[in-house]
Every structure is written in structure tokens, then in C-alpha cells.
Design a protein around this motif. Sequence first.
Motif, PDB file in Angstrom:
ATOM      1  N   ALA A 209       6.893   7.473  10.904  1.00  0.00           N
ATOM      2  CA  ALA A 209       5.625   8.148  10.634  1.00  0.00           C
ATOM      3  C   ALA A 209       4.470   7.422  11.300  1.00  0.00           C
ATOM      4  O   ALA A 209       3.586   8.040  11.906  1.00  0.00           O
ATOM      5  CB  ALA A 209       5.395   8.243   9.124  1.00  0.00           C
ATOM      6  N   LYS A 210       4.460   6.094  11.218  1.00  0.00           N
ATOM      7  CA  LYS A 210       3.405   5.325  11.878  1.00  0.00           C
ATOM      8  C   LYS A 210       3.488   5.485  13.396  1.00  0.00           C
ATOM      9  O   LYS A 210       2.468   5.545  14.087  1.00  0.00           O
ATOM     10  CB  LYS A 210       3.505   3.851  11.481  1.00  0.00           C
ATOM     11  N   GLN A 211       4.705   5.544  13.921  1.00  0.00           N
ATOM     12  CA  GLN A 211       4.874   5.706  15.365  1.00  0.00           C
ATOM     13  C   GLN A 211       4.313   7.045  15.827  1.00  0.00           C
ATOM     14  O   GLN A 211       3.673   7.133  16.877  1.00  0.00           O
ATOM     15  CB  GLN A 211       6.355   5.597  15.731  1.00  0.00           C
ATOM     16  N   ARG A 212       4.530   8.087  15.037  1.00  0.00           N
ATOM     17  CA  ARG A 212       3.978   9.399  15.404  1.00  0.00           C
ATOM     18  C   ARG A 212       2.455   9.350  15.444  1.00  0.00           C
ATOM     19  O   ARG A 212       1.828   9.988  16.299  1.00  0.00           O
ATOM     20  CB  ARG A 212       4.465  10.462  14.416  1.00  0.00           C
ATOM     21  N   LEU A 227      -4.768  13.301   7.524  1.00  0.00           N
ATOM     22  CA  LEU A 227      -5.294  14.059   6.401  1.00  0.00           C
ATOM     23  C   LEU A 227      -4.154  14.759   5.653  1.00  0.00           C
ATOM     24  O   LEU A 227      -4.103  14.738   4.415  1.00  0.00           O
ATOM     25  CB  LEU A 227      -6.315  15.081   6.909  1.00  0.00           C
ATOM     26  N   LYS A 228      -3.230  15.351   6.398  1.00  0.00           N
ATOM     27  CA  LYS A 228      -2.076  15.992   5.768  1.00  0.00           C
ATOM     28  C   LYS A 228      -1.210  14.972   5.033  1.00  0.00           C
ATOM     29  O   LYS A 228      -0.780  15.209   3.896  1.00  0.00           O
ATOM     30  CB  LYS A 228      -1.240  16.712   6.830  1.00  0.00           C
ATOM     31  N   LEU A 229      -0.964  13.819   5.681  1.00  0.00           N
ATOM     32  CA  LEU A 229      -0.133  12.794   5.064  1.00  0.00           C
ATOM     33  C   LEU A 229      -0.775  12.237   3.800  1.00  0.00           C
ATOM     34  O   LEU A 229      -0.109  12.049   2.772  1.00  0.00           O
ATOM     35  CB  LEU A 229       0.133  11.660   6.064  1.00  0.00           C
ATOM     36  N   LEU A 230      -2.068  11.948   3.855  1.00  0.00           N
ATOM     37  CA  LEU A 230      -2.755  11.372   2.703  1.00  0.00           C
ATOM     38  C   LEU A 230      -2.764  12.340   1.528  1.00  0.00           C
ATOM     39  O   LEU A 230      -2.553  11.931   0.375  1.00  0.00           O
ATOM     40  CB  LEU A 230      -4.182  10.995   3.085  1.00  0.00           C
ATOM     41  N   ARG A 231      -3.001  13.595   1.797  1.00  0.00           N
ATOM     42  CA  ARG A 231      -2.995  14.584   0.716  1.00  0.00           C
ATOM     43  C   ARG A 231      -1.600  14.707   0.099  1.00  0.00           C
ATOM     44  O   ARG A 231      -1.463  14.790  -1.128  1.00  0.00           O
ATOM     45  CB  ARG A 231      -3.473  15.930   1.236  1.00  0.00           C
ATOM     46  N   ALA A 232      -0.582  14.702   0.956  1.00  0.00           N
ATOM     47  CA  ALA A 232       0.781  14.805   0.439  1.00  0.00           C
ATOM     48  C   ALA A 232       1.176  13.558  -0.355  1.00  0.00           C
ATOM     49  O   ALA A 232       1.749  13.655  -1.444  1.00  0.00           O
ATOM     50  CB  ALA A 232       1.763  15.023   1.596  1.00  0.00           C
ATOM     51  N   GLU A 233       0.844  12.383   0.173  1.00  0.00           N
ATOM     52  CA  GLU A 233       1.196  11.143  -0.520  1.00  0.00           C
ATOM     53  C   GLU A 233       0.427  10.998  -1.829  1.00  0.00           C
ATOM     54  O   GLU A 233       0.964  10.526  -2.830  1.00  0.00           O
ATOM     55  CB  GLU A 233       0.908   9.945   0.392  1.00  0.00           C
ATOM     56  N   THR A 234      -0.836  11.403  -1.845  1.00  0.00           N
ATOM     57  CA  THR A 234      -1.638  11.320  -3.067  1.00  0.00           C
ATOM     58  C   THR A 234      -1.063  12.242  -4.132  1.00  0.00           C
ATOM     59  O   THR A 234      -1.019  11.886  -5.325  1.00  0.00           O
ATOM     60  CB  THR A 234      -3.102  11.684  -2.778  1.00  0.00           C
ATOM     61  N   ALA A 235      -0.600  13.417  -3.725  1.00  0.00           N
ATOM     62  CA  ALA A 235       0.010  14.341  -4.681  1.00  0.00           C
ATOM     63  C   ALA A 235       1.270  13.741  -5.286  1.00  0.00           C
ATOM     64  O   ALA A 235       1.525  13.866  -6.493  1.00  0.00           O
ATOM     65  CB  ALA A 235       0.328  15.668  -3.989  1.00  0.00           C
ATOM     66  N   VAL A 236       2.060  13.060  -4.467  1.00  0.00           N
ATOM     67  CA  VAL A 236       3.266  12.410  -4.976  1.00  0.00           C
ATOM     68  C   VAL A 236       2.911  11.293  -5.948  1.00  0.00           C
ATOM     69  O   VAL A 236       3.533  11.136  -7.012  1.00  0.00           O
ATOM     70  CB  VAL A 236       4.111  11.852  -3.804  1.00  0.00           C
TER      71      VAL A 236
END
Length: 256
Positions: A209-212, A227-236
Motif C-alpha cells: 500500500a505504501k509502495q502504491r 483520503l480513501k485509505l484514511l476513511r476506510a481505516e478510520t471506519a475499521v
Amino acid sequence: MTTVRLPLFPLNTVLFPGLVLPLNVFEERYRAMMRDLVKAHPNPPDDADDDSREPRPFAVVAIRDGHEVARAAPGLPDPTATPDQGPTAGFGDDPLRAFHRTGCIADAATVRERPDGSFEVLATGTSRVKLLSVDASGPYLTAELEELPEDPGQDADALAEGVLRAFRGYQKRLAGARERSLATGAELPDDPSVVSYLVAAAAVLDVPAKQRLLQAPDTASRLRDELKLLRAETAVLRHLPSLPAVELTRSPTSLN
């Protein structure tokens, strides 16, 4: 196309421009690299100003398929197997295939040799590069690299503001909803590219993920993905027990 040839330091981590990378250098191939860097660019006198220090550049790439530290002793399943040796140890017959193709130039700002010949190194990422070829003819790997521009893309400023808001919420969840553990707004950058790299490094993500994020075509694209990753991780995280806070620029010391 601007290319450069530099020593290559493959790691099980992704380095971003502007971020600090501590290294514990003990393998002989990387000791040789550090000796050559210091020889070519000696430490300035203690009373010299920072501008007098010459950069000590080398390239860091994340390992796709291989081992950061070469096997130093016989092991399972064959206790008589010969340990890996040489600059390509742990990376197979074709090291170019073992590495991700986008990496980062690092500047070894601090290089301290220990009495046993190992090194304590503090490096800083400077700019992204594309890995073109790998040369294993010397004591350590070197690589031909193409420097990659950092284009802002469209709406980078607005995206950076959104990412910072999302990152504060994400960091709050990591800190167990303790507002006082968060960095204040004054401590966070406002340059979109700096925001994109800092958040990419600080978020708790795996290497792919960091490489992408590192190889995103421009700053805006990186910020959109973040933004997509942070929203998804925060939801988890909302459904998980409290987790310890993660410092914004902390990264583990590489064991080499």
C-alpha cells in the motif's frame, strides 16, 4: 530523461521524500557502501555550518521478493547449506525482479562507525526515482536510476486540506480518542506534496500500500488515494479496541 547511478540499499520498507530513515548497518556489503560514501564525502569539521556538508546519496528501494538480511549461517531444511554471500544475497539470480521499480534517493546525513566496523546511519529521503537497471559487479549493488518529477496534479491544495482533516480523525482513533495526543494544526505542513508523503509514511499500512502511494503519478492522485485509505481505516478502527498512538515521523530502525 535525467539518470544517475547510485549505491542501492534494498529494504523491507518504503522511504518517502522528506522522511527520516535510521539504519543499523552490519552486513559487509552495506558496510562497504558506507565506507565509500564517507570516503567520497567526508564529515565536515564540528564547527562547520550545515551548508558545508556534501550530500551522501544512495537509493532505497522496497523489496518485492527477497530477504533484507542475507542468511549468515546454515539453516533449515538443509543444515549444511552454504550461507548466501555477495551483493545479491537474498535477492535471487535477477535482483531487478526482486525490487519494486519506484524508490527514493536518501542522503546519509549522519554516518557513525562503531568499534566493530558496523555503522549507525541517519538518512533522509530526498526525491523519487525509477529503477532502470542493477549492477552486481562490485561489493554492493549499484543502480541506474531515472529521477521522477513531482507534479502537483489537479486540486492538490483542496485535497491536502481534506487529507489533513481525515488524518486527524484517523490519528484520533489510533490514540484511543485522546485529543491531547494529537499533533496540533501548527505542527502539520500545508504544502500538498509534503502532506502526501508525511501521511503516507505515518499511516499504518503494509508495504504494497505504501509502495502504491510512492509511485502515484502526481501529488493529487496520491492525496485522493490517501483520503480513501484514511476513511476506510478510520471506519475499521471504530470497531476495534483502543490502539496506542503512532508518532507522525517515527519509523522502525532497519536491521540492514
